[in-house]
Design a protein around this motif. Structure first.
Motif, mmCIF file in Angstrom:
data_model
loop_
_atom_site.group_PDB
_atom_site.id
_atom_site.type_symbol
_atom_site.label_atom_id
_atom_site.label_comp_id
_atom_site.label_asym_id
_atom_site.label_seq_id
_atom_site.Cartn_x
_atom_site.Cartn_y
_atom_site.Cartn_z
ATOM 1 N N THR A 13 13.892 30.329 -6.716
ATOM 2 C CA THR A 13 14.124 31.521 -7.540
ATOM 3 C C THR A 13 13.359 32.732 -7.021
ATOM 4 O OG1 THR A 13 12.415 30.840 -9.119
ATOM 5 C CG2 THR A 13 14.696 30.221 -9.619
ATOM 6 N N ASN A 16 15.926 33.991 -4.210
ATOM 7 C CA ASN A 16 17.345 34.200 -4.491
ATOM 8 C C ASN A 16 17.680 34.609 -5.911
ATOM 9 O OD1 ASN A 16 18.116 33.304 -1.851
ATOM 10 N ND2 ASN A 16 17.612 31.244 -2.517
ATOM 11 N N ARG A 17 16.709 34.608 -6.781
ATOM 12 C CA ARG A 17 16.947 34.952 -8.183
ATOM 13 C C ARG A 17 18.034 34.092 -8.821
ATOM 14 N NH1 ARG A 17 16.450 41.205 -7.038
ATOM 15 N NH2 ARG A 17 14.210 41.384 -7.229
#
Length: 130
Positions: A13, A16-17
């Motif tokens: 996360t 790349n969220r």
């Protein structure tokens, strides 16, 4: 397995969220990630670490949302599942999230969807857990 899932989520996360928030809906993201590994040409050995982390994540969703607990499998369960750990549901059933992730990777078919696995899973707690 919990630390493995937590480390994977932090690593993935941060770059790349991805919406890996341990929700049932996030299992759809796991399906897409596994499909991406397959389409990217990874073989099972190349993807082994990632598949283990994804299996830990799926198991942790079961722990947080379905009332499961991580368990070390006994010798018969290890032989059957091919894994050293699994999750025990509130009704006593034992499931193999690591194996389910491997099955999704191998087949890639919608019948191995991890989100569908959760939604049709027997033995879940009746209410959503925080």
């Amino acid at each position: 397995m919990r630390p493995c899932a937590r480390a994977f989520v932090a690593r993935v996360t941060a770059r790349n969220r991805l919406p890996l928030d341990y929700s049932v809906a996030s299992l759809r993201v796991v399906d897409f990630l596994i499909d991406g590994l397959r389409k990217g040409g990874s073989d099972r050995e190349d993807a082994r670490g990632t598949l283990l982390a994804l299996g830990a994540y799926v198991g942790e969703v079961l722990v947080r949302r379905a009332g499961a607990v991580w368990v070390d499998l006994d010798a018969d369960q290890r032989a059957y599942f091919g894994q050293p750990v699994g999750v025990r549901m509130p009704d006593g059933r034992v499931w193999n999230p690591l194996g389910k992730v491997g099955n999704r990777f191998e087949s890639g078919g919608p019948e191995e969807s991890l989100q569908t696995f959760y939604l049709t899973l027997h033995g879940r707690a009746r209410r959503a857990l925080a």
